[in-house]
Every structure is written in structure tokens, then in C-alpha cells.
Design a protein around this motif. Structure first.
Motif, PDB file in Angstrom:
ATOM      1  N   ARG A   1       0.833  -1.208   0.000  1.00  0.00           N
ATOM      2  CA  ARG A   1       0.000   0.000   0.000  1.00  0.00           C
ATOM      3  C   ARG A   1       0.871   1.262   0.000  1.00  0.00           C
ATOM      4  O   ARG A   1       0.575   2.231  -0.709  1.00  0.00           O
ATOM      5  N   CYS A   2       1.935   1.246   0.779  1.00  0.00           N
ATOM      6  CA  CYS A   2       2.795   2.427   0.892  1.00  0.00           C
ATOM      7  C   CYS A   2       3.625   2.649  -0.370  1.00  0.00           C
ATOM      8  O   CYS A   2       3.837   3.794  -0.779  1.00  0.00           O
ATOM      9  N   LEU A   3       4.082   1.565  -0.977  1.00  0.00           N
ATOM     10  CA  LEU A   3       4.792   1.703  -2.255  1.00  0.00           C
ATOM     11  C   LEU A   3       3.887   2.338  -3.308  1.00  0.00           C
ATOM     12  O   LEU A   3       4.313   3.221  -4.055  1.00  0.00           O
ATOM     13  N   LYS A   4       2.635   1.896  -3.343  1.00  0.00           N
ATOM     14  CA  LYS A   4       1.676   2.475  -4.297  1.00  0.00           C
ATOM     15  C   LYS A   4       1.417   3.950  -4.020  1.00  0.00           C
ATOM     16  O   LYS A   4       1.086   4.706  -4.927  1.00  0.00           O
ATOM     17  N   ALA A   5       1.606   4.371  -2.769  1.00  0.00           N
ATOM     18  CA  ALA A   5       1.429   5.779  -2.403  1.00  0.00           C
ATOM     19  C   ALA A   5       2.688   6.600  -2.697  1.00  0.00           C
ATOM     20  O   ALA A   5       2.691   7.809  -2.518  1.00  0.00           O
ATOM     21  N   GLY A   6       3.763   5.936  -3.117  1.00  0.00           N
ATOM     22  CA  GLY A   6       4.993   6.647  -3.468  1.00  0.00           C
ATOM     23  C   GLY A   6       6.048   6.688  -2.381  1.00  0.00           C
ATOM     24  O   GLY A   6       7.049   7.384  -2.514  1.00  0.00           O
ATOM     25  N   ALA A   7       5.856   5.939  -1.298  1.00  0.00           N
ATOM     26  CA  ALA A   7       6.819   5.935  -0.193  1.00  0.00           C
ATOM     27  C   ALA A   7       7.962   4.959  -0.477  1.00  0.00           C
ATOM     28  O   ALA A   7       7.807   4.002  -1.234  1.00  0.00           O
ATOM     29  N   GLN A   8       9.093   5.212   0.158  1.00  0.00           N
ATOM     30  CA  GLN A   8      10.176   4.242   0.239  1.00  0.00           C
ATOM     31  C   GLN A   8       9.830   3.342   1.420  1.00  0.00           C
ATOM     32  O   GLN A   8       9.356   3.844   2.447  1.00  0.00           O
ATOM     33  N   VAL A   9      10.073   2.036   1.311  1.00  0.00           N
ATOM     34  CA  VAL A   9       9.695   1.127   2.395  1.00  0.00           C
ATOM     35  C   VAL A   9      10.864   0.211   2.731  1.00  0.00           C
ATOM     36  O   VAL A   9      11.434  -0.427   1.850  1.00  0.00           O
ATOM     37  N   LEU A  10      11.184   0.162   4.037  1.00  0.00           N
ATOM     38  CA  LEU A  10      12.251  -0.707   4.531  1.00  0.00           C
ATOM     39  C   LEU A  10      11.727  -1.657   5.585  1.00  0.00           C
ATOM     40  O   LEU A  10      10.911  -1.269   6.428  1.00  0.00           O
ATOM     41  N   LYS A  11      12.239  -2.904   5.544  1.00  0.00           N
ATOM     42  CA  LYS A  11      11.995  -3.847   6.631  1.00  0.00           C
ATOM     43  C   LYS A  11      12.983  -3.534   7.748  1.00  0.00           C
ATOM     44  O   LYS A  11      13.964  -2.825   7.547  1.00  0.00           O
ATOM     45  N   HIS A  12      12.745  -4.116   8.920  1.00  0.00           N
ATOM     46  CA  HIS A  12      13.590  -3.863  10.083  1.00  0.00           C
ATOM     47  C   HIS A  12      15.014  -4.360   9.901  1.00  0.00           C
ATOM     48  O   HIS A  12      15.910  -3.918  10.600  1.00  0.00           O
ATOM     49  N   ASN A  13      15.221  -5.259   8.957  1.00  0.00           N
ATOM     50  CA  ASN A  13      16.575  -5.785   8.724  1.00  0.00           C
ATOM     51  C   ASN A  13      17.301  -5.036   7.610  1.00  0.00           C
ATOM     52  O   ASN A  13      18.377  -5.433   7.195  1.00  0.00           O
ATOM     53  N   GLY A  14      16.700  -3.951   7.113  1.00  0.00           N
ATOM     54  CA  GLY A  14      17.335  -3.142   6.088  1.00  0.00           C
ATOM     55  C   GLY A  14      16.946  -3.498   4.664  1.00  0.00           C
ATOM     56  O   GLY A  14      17.272  -2.777   3.735  1.00  0.00           O
ATOM     57  N   GLU A  15      16.255  -4.609   4.494  1.00  0.00           N
ATOM     58  CA  GLU A  15      15.815  -4.998   3.149  1.00  0.00           C
ATOM     59  C   GLU A  15      14.738  -4.025   2.668  1.00  0.00           C
ATOM     60  O   GLU A  15      13.796  -3.721   3.394  1.00  0.00           O
ATOM     61  N   ALA A  16      14.905  -3.543   1.449  1.00  0.00           N
ATOM     62  CA  ALA A  16      13.926  -2.611   0.884  1.00  0.00           C
ATOM     63  C   ALA A  16      12.825  -3.387   0.167  1.00  0.00           C
ATOM     64  O   ALA A  16      13.091  -4.363  -0.541  1.00  0.00           O
ATOM     65  N   PHE A  17      11.604  -2.961   0.382  1.00  0.00           N
ATOM     66  CA  PHE A  17      10.507  -3.399  -0.475  1.00  0.00           C
ATOM     67  C   PHE A  17      10.507  -2.449  -1.660  1.00  0.00           C
ATOM     68  O   PHE A  17      10.623  -1.236  -1.485  1.00  0.00           O
ATOM     69  N   THR A  18      10.404  -2.993  -2.860  1.00  0.00           N
ATOM     70  CA  THR A  18      10.374  -2.161  -4.064  1.00  0.00           C
ATOM     71  C   THR A  18       9.220  -2.612  -4.950  1.00  0.00           C
ATOM     72  O   THR A  18       8.638  -3.682  -4.724  1.00  0.00           O
ATOM     73  N   ALA A  19       8.944  -1.815  -5.958  1.00  0.00           N
ATOM     74  CA  ALA A  19       7.904  -2.201  -6.911  1.00  0.00           C
ATOM     75  C   ALA A  19       8.259  -3.536  -7.570  1.00  0.00           C
ATOM     76  O   ALA A  19       7.376  -4.346  -7.868  1.00  0.00           O
ATOM     77  N   ALA A  20       9.547  -3.785  -7.772  1.00  0.00           N
ATOM     78  CA  ALA A  20       9.980  -5.030  -8.407  1.00  0.00           C
ATOM     79  C   ALA A  20       9.908  -6.232  -7.473  1.00  0.00           C
ATOM     80  O   ALA A  20       9.724  -7.360  -7.931  1.00  0.00           O
ATOM     81  N   SER A  21      10.029  -6.022  -6.163  1.00  0.00           N
ATOM     82  CA  SER A  21      10.084  -7.151  -5.238  1.00  0.00           C
ATOM     83  C   SER A  21       8.761  -7.441  -4.527  1.00  0.00           C
ATOM     84  O   SER A  21       8.594  -8.528  -3.987  1.00  0.00           O
ATOM     85  N   ILE A  22       7.844  -6.501  -4.520  1.00  0.00           N
ATOM     86  CA  ILE A  22       6.655  -6.655  -3.681  1.00  0.00           C
ATOM     87  C   ILE A  22       5.738  -7.785  -4.163  1.00  0.00           C
ATOM     88  O   ILE A  22       5.158  -8.497  -3.344  1.00  0.00           O
TER      89      ILE A  22
END
Length: 160
Positions: free
Chosen positions: A86-107
Motif C-alpha cells: 500500500r505504501c509503495l503504491k502511495a509513493g513511499a520508500q519502504v524498509l523492513k527492520h533488517n534493512g531490506e527494501a521493499f520495491t515495486a519489483a520485489s513486492i
């Protein structure tokens, strides 16, 4: 120019103190969103947001806040895959607690894996493990990733 805002899905976040330190360095705003109150530092840029204990109340607040913020000014910290989507679709950068980024390509893959794991857990009658314990290496990767994201947003014109 708008300051960067970090939205924390705080109920199970093991890196809140690290976020506070990094945010202070970059003068970023922080919203600590949870179903129960947490102690937060005495800092005018850090605000506690306690939502109802309703199902997905914190997720809804975070997603709506991410949508309302100007483009390229929001970082969300969460391990919740559906909230990350939901946040990626809103244009936010998103990180997990371990530093891994959620991206449009990975979600998409993350959502599919989540569904498969839910099916597997349903067939195991509660037997099985959970996620690996949070480690010092995870904490270090998170700090590096958050720093990279904030520097990148600063390069794109946000004031940091």
C-alpha cells in the motif's frame, strides 16, 4: 521543499532507537504509529500516534499518511508485506527492520511468498518455526539502508 517523514509501524519494530538517532541527524520528522503507547524521545520532530486496537488500524493510518505526504518525502518502516504494498503504491520508500527494501519489483514476489507460507502454516497445526532471531548484523544493515534512503531522498530535493 518538504522535510522527510519516517512512519514507523511500531508495535513490533526492533529498531525504533536507531530510527530516532538517524532521523535526528537528518532532521527528519518521525511518526511512531502503534496500538499501544511507547516511550519516545523528547524531540519536537518525533510524535507518537496511538490508534485504536482495531484490526489494521495502525496500517490504515500509515498508508493514509503516506498517501497524504508530498512525493519523495516518506519512508515507511514495516515488516508487514501488505502494508508495504500500500505504501509503495502511495509513493513511499519502504524498509523492513533488517534493512531490506521493499520495491515495486520485489513486492509481488513477497506477496506471493506470504500467501504460500500462510497455506503451509495452515497445514502444520501450529508446528514449525518463526522468523530467525533479530541480530546485530540485521541492525547494522538496517542503519546502513536507512542512511542510504535518506541520503537518496536528499539528493532528490527534499530538505534534510
Amino acid at each position: 521543499m518538504s522535510p522527510v517523514t519516517i512512519l514507523i509501524d511500531a508495535d513490533a519494530c526492533p529498531v525504533k532507537d536507531e530510527i530516532y538517532r538517524v532521523a535526528d541527524r537528518y532532521r527528519a520528522e518521525v511518526r511512531v504509529v502503534s496500538n499501544a503507547p511507547f516511550r519516545i524521545p523528547d524531540n519536537p520532530r518525533i510524535k507518537r500516534v496511538v490508534v485504536s486496537d482495531g484490526f489494521d488500524a495502525a496500517d490504515d493510518w500509515i498508508a493514509e499518511a503516506a498517501e497524504a505526504l508530498p512525493p519523495k518525502t516518506c519512508v515507511v518502516i514495516t515488516a508487514d508485506i501488505l502494508l508495504a504494498d500500500r505504501c509503495l503504491k502511495a509513493g513511499a520508500q519502504v524498509l523492513k527492520h533488517n534493512g531490506e527494501a521493499f520495491t515495486a519489483a520485489s513486492i509481488g514476489g513477497a506477496i506471493a511468498t506470504r500467501a504460500i507460507m500462510a497455506d503451509l502454516r495452515a497445514g502444520m497445526d501450529g508446528v514449525g518455526g518463526g522468523p530467525a532471531p533479530f541480530s546485530k548484523a540485521d541492525r547494522s544493515r538496517f542503519l546502513q539502508a536507512l542512511d542510504r534512503v535518506l541520503v537518496g531522498l536528499g539528493d532528490e530535493g527534499s530538505i534534510l
